[in-house]
Design a protein around this motif. Structure first.
Motif, PDB file in Angstrom:
ATOM      1  N   ARG C  69       0.796  -1.062  -0.155  1.00 47.50           N
ATOM      2  CA  ARG C  69       0.035   0.142   0.565  1.00 47.50           C
ATOM      3  C   ARG C  69       1.080   1.341  -0.325  1.00 47.50           C
ATOM      4  N   LEU C  70       1.964   1.247   1.294  1.00 46.99           N
ATOM      5  CA  LEU C  70       3.036   2.555   1.037  1.00 46.99           C
ATOM      6  C   LEU C  70       3.281   2.345  -0.544  1.00 46.99           C
ATOM      7  N   LYS C  71       3.982   1.650  -1.859  1.00 47.81           N
ATOM      8  CA  LYS C  71       4.280   1.667  -2.697  1.00 47.81           C
ATOM      9  C   LYS C  71       3.019   2.728  -3.701  1.00 47.81           C
ATOM     10  N   GLU C  72       1.930   1.987  -3.803  1.00 43.99           N
ATOM     11  CA  GLU C  72       1.041   2.485  -4.349  1.00 43.99           C
ATOM     12  C   GLU C  72       0.514   4.061  -3.882  1.00 43.99           C
ATOM     13  N   PHE C  73       0.874   3.950  -2.791  1.00 44.67           N
ATOM     14  CA  PHE C  73       0.757   5.775  -2.472  1.00 44.67           C
ATOM     15  C   PHE C  73       1.738   5.837  -3.254  1.00 44.67           C
ATOM     16  N   ILE C  74       3.137   5.920  -2.809  1.00 46.14           N
ATOM     17  CA  ILE C  74       4.448   6.894  -3.718  1.00 46.14           C
ATOM     18  C   ILE C  74       4.222   6.710  -4.957  1.00 46.14           C
ATOM     19  N   SER C  75       3.989   6.105  -5.015  1.00 52.26           N
ATOM     20  CA  SER C  75       3.420   6.106  -7.407  1.00 52.26           C
ATOM     21  C   SER C  75       2.569   6.767  -7.486  1.00 52.26           C
ATOM     22  N   SER C  76       1.451   6.258  -7.099  1.00 47.11           N
ATOM     23  CA  SER C  76       0.674   7.246  -7.190  1.00 47.11           C
ATOM     24  C   SER C  76       0.293   8.910  -7.028  1.00 47.11           C
ATOM     25  N   THR C  77       1.541   9.434  -6.198  1.00 47.27           N
ATOM     26  CA  THR C  77       1.543  10.845  -5.924  1.00 47.27           C
ATOM     27  C   THR C  77       2.611  11.391  -6.406  1.00 47.27           C
ATOM     28  N   HIS C  78       3.377  10.914  -6.970  1.00 44.94           N
ATOM     29  CA  HIS C  78       5.315  11.015  -7.015  1.00 44.94           C
ATOM     30  C   HIS C  78       5.004  11.596  -8.290  1.00 44.94           C
ATOM     31  N   PRO C  79       6.330  12.788  -8.333  1.00 40.29           N
ATOM     32  CA  PRO C  79       6.267  13.515  -8.852  1.00 40.29           C
ATOM     33  C   PRO C  79       7.231  13.181 -10.233  1.00 40.29           C
ATOM     34  N   TYR C  80       8.003  12.229 -10.121  1.00 45.49           N
ATOM     35  CA  TYR C  80       8.810  12.221 -11.413  1.00 45.49           C
ATOM     36  C   TYR C  80       8.345  10.817 -11.958  1.00 45.49           C
ATOM     37  N   LYS C  81       8.587  10.681 -13.332  1.00 45.16           N
ATOM     38  CA  LYS C  81       7.562   9.502 -14.563  1.00 45.16           C
ATOM     39  C   LYS C  81       8.530   8.014 -14.011  1.00 45.16           C
ATOM     40  N   VAL C  82       9.308   8.418 -13.572  1.00 42.40           N
ATOM     41  CA  VAL C  82       9.973   6.325 -12.888  1.00 42.40           C
ATOM     42  C   VAL C  82      10.284   7.200 -11.685  1.00 42.40           C
ATOM     43  N   PRO C  83       9.691   6.705 -10.834  1.00 49.59           N
ATOM     44  CA  PRO C  83      10.078   7.503  -9.471  1.00 49.59           C
ATOM     45  C   PRO C  83      10.868   5.690  -8.887  1.00 49.59           C
ATOM     46  N   GLU C  84      11.879   6.473  -8.360  1.00 51.55           N
ATOM     47  CA  GLU C  84      12.508   5.032  -7.222  1.00 51.55           C
ATOM     48  C   GLU C  84      12.170   4.395  -6.570  1.00 51.55           C
ATOM     49  N   MET C  85      11.435   3.277  -6.383  1.00 50.00           N
ATOM     50  CA  MET C  85      11.218   2.607  -4.842  1.00 50.00           C
ATOM     51  C   MET C  85      12.058   0.866  -5.113  1.00 50.00           C
ATOM     52  N   VAL C  86      12.859   1.604  -3.744  1.00 47.65           N
ATOM     53  CA  VAL C  86      14.020   0.417  -4.170  1.00 47.65           C
ATOM     54  C   VAL C  86      13.586  -0.050  -2.284  1.00 47.65           C
ATOM     55  N   SER C  87      13.415  -1.206  -1.545  1.00 50.29           N
ATOM     56  CA  SER C  87      13.241  -1.430  -0.539  1.00 50.29           C
ATOM     57  C   SER C  87      14.041  -2.518   0.111  1.00 50.29           C
ATOM     58  N   ILE C  88      14.937  -2.161   1.502  1.00 50.72           N
ATOM     59  CA  ILE C  88      15.668  -3.086   2.188  1.00 50.72           C
ATOM     60  C   ILE C  88      14.775  -3.568   3.049  1.00 50.72           C
ATOM     61  N   ALA C  89      15.513  -4.958   3.731  1.00 52.03           N
ATOM     62  CA  ALA C  89      14.798  -5.494   4.166  1.00 52.03           C
ATOM     63  C   ALA C  89      15.465  -4.827   5.781  1.00 52.03           C
ATOM     64  N   MET C  90      14.845  -5.055   6.903  1.00 50.23           N
ATOM     65  CA  MET C  90      15.745  -4.617   8.082  1.00 50.23           C
ATOM     66  C   MET C  90      16.202  -6.246   9.149  1.00 50.23           C
ATOM     67  N   ASP C  91      16.469  -6.284   9.013  1.00 50.60           N
ATOM     68  CA  ASP C  91      17.399  -7.857   9.574  1.00 50.60           C
ATOM     69  C   ASP C  91      16.928  -7.760  10.942  1.00 50.60           C
ATOM     70  N   SER C  92      17.555  -6.956  12.218  1.00 54.21           N
ATOM     71  CA  SER C  92      16.751  -6.629  13.365  1.00 54.21           C
ATOM     72  C   SER C  92      16.468  -6.013  13.621  1.00 54.21           C
ATOM     73  N   VAL C  93      15.502  -5.649  14.604  1.00 52.18           N
ATOM     74  CA  VAL C  93      14.896  -4.063  15.171  1.00 52.18           C
ATOM     75  C   VAL C  93      15.136  -4.135  16.367  1.00 52.18           C
ATOM     76  N   SER C  94      14.743  -3.917  17.431  1.00 57.92           N
ATOM     77  CA  SER C  94      14.902  -3.962  18.824  1.00 57.92           C
ATOM     78  C   SER C  94      13.130  -3.771  18.597  1.00 57.92           C
ATOM     79  N   GLU C  95      12.577  -4.674  19.901  1.00 61.64           N
ATOM     80  CA  GLU C  95      11.280  -4.819  19.833  1.00 61.64           C
ATOM     81  C   GLU C  95      10.743  -3.843  20.310  1.00 61.64           C
TER      82      GLU C  95
END
Lengths: 107, 107, 107
Positions: C69-95
């Motif tokens: 849903r976040l990707k959908e929001f970014i691509s539908s509101t982004h000013p660029y023709k080809v917006p960068e959307m790259v996701s990186i996995a959080m390997d660990s996150v403090s609880e």
């Protein structure tokens, strides 16, 4: 999703001029599609002392296939004795951005 | 490639002084080889309100072995009630940079 | 460790106003818990030319469940023709940080 895998290669440079030179060289020679450069402050240990220096962080956006040649380019042109070259996997990439990266790098 | 795995631990601080204090503490006590600090603007939800604040992003570069002790150090010294501690795996690290990280951290 | 996985979605914007608008929209609509924005300089290839431009890097911190849903929001509101959307996995996150992210996003 296009099968090719994307990668972010992280390095650091002593000043903006060196970072820009590396970024232009990598994009010009189609080893990276895009390089983002940010001013940072770095605390690090070097030859027994803790240093505090202004640096420039460079994020080279490339593909898995081109990573070895990009690393070769960075290490052969870098002003540091031991340059940082750390790669992070792109877990997912939007299809059109990936297509643009592949087109900017390989053709 | 040296077997040890590299990790980037991401945290955020309210100001540069706090970020520098944490960075120096981590490098001094050999919990991180290097810390990059960048000025950022953060939009986040806190206690029901959307906040907009200047912060400092800190990227702690360390090894998988030292990550638990680095986390312990950060959480015990951090000024926030709920500090960000997010780790990202280093997919590949140039051999000489990895050797320098291991030497800066463990000895 | 809470089972939900964390993700960092990276995008870039032409100016701070656009980056802030996207960040506020994502946090307001509970698609991201926090967005960090940094000023950068970007070198990239566009329509055959190598460009050098000031941009703003945005790091959206979210959960795996909310990423589509976040990707959908970014691509539908982004000013660029080809917006960068790259996701990186959080390997660990403090609880406690992960619990705060989940609470800020889903409820």
């Amino acid at each position: 999703m296009v099968a090719m895998k994307g990668v972010i290669l992280i390095s650091t440079y002593p000043d903006e001029a060196n970072a820009l030179k590396a970024a232009r060289g990598a994009v010009d020679s189609r080893l990276a599609a895009c390089v983002n450069i940010a001013k940072i402050r770095s605390i690090y240990r070097w030859e027994g002392k803790v240093e505090d220096a202004e640096e420039y962080l460079a994020l080279f956006k490339t593909t898995e296939d081109s990573l070895p040649r990009l690393k070769e380019f960075i290490s052969s042109t870098h002003p540091y004795k031991v340059p940082e070259m750390v790669s992070i996997a792109m877990d997912s990439v939007s299809e059109r951005y990936m297509a643009w990266m592949v087109e900017s790098i390989s053709s």
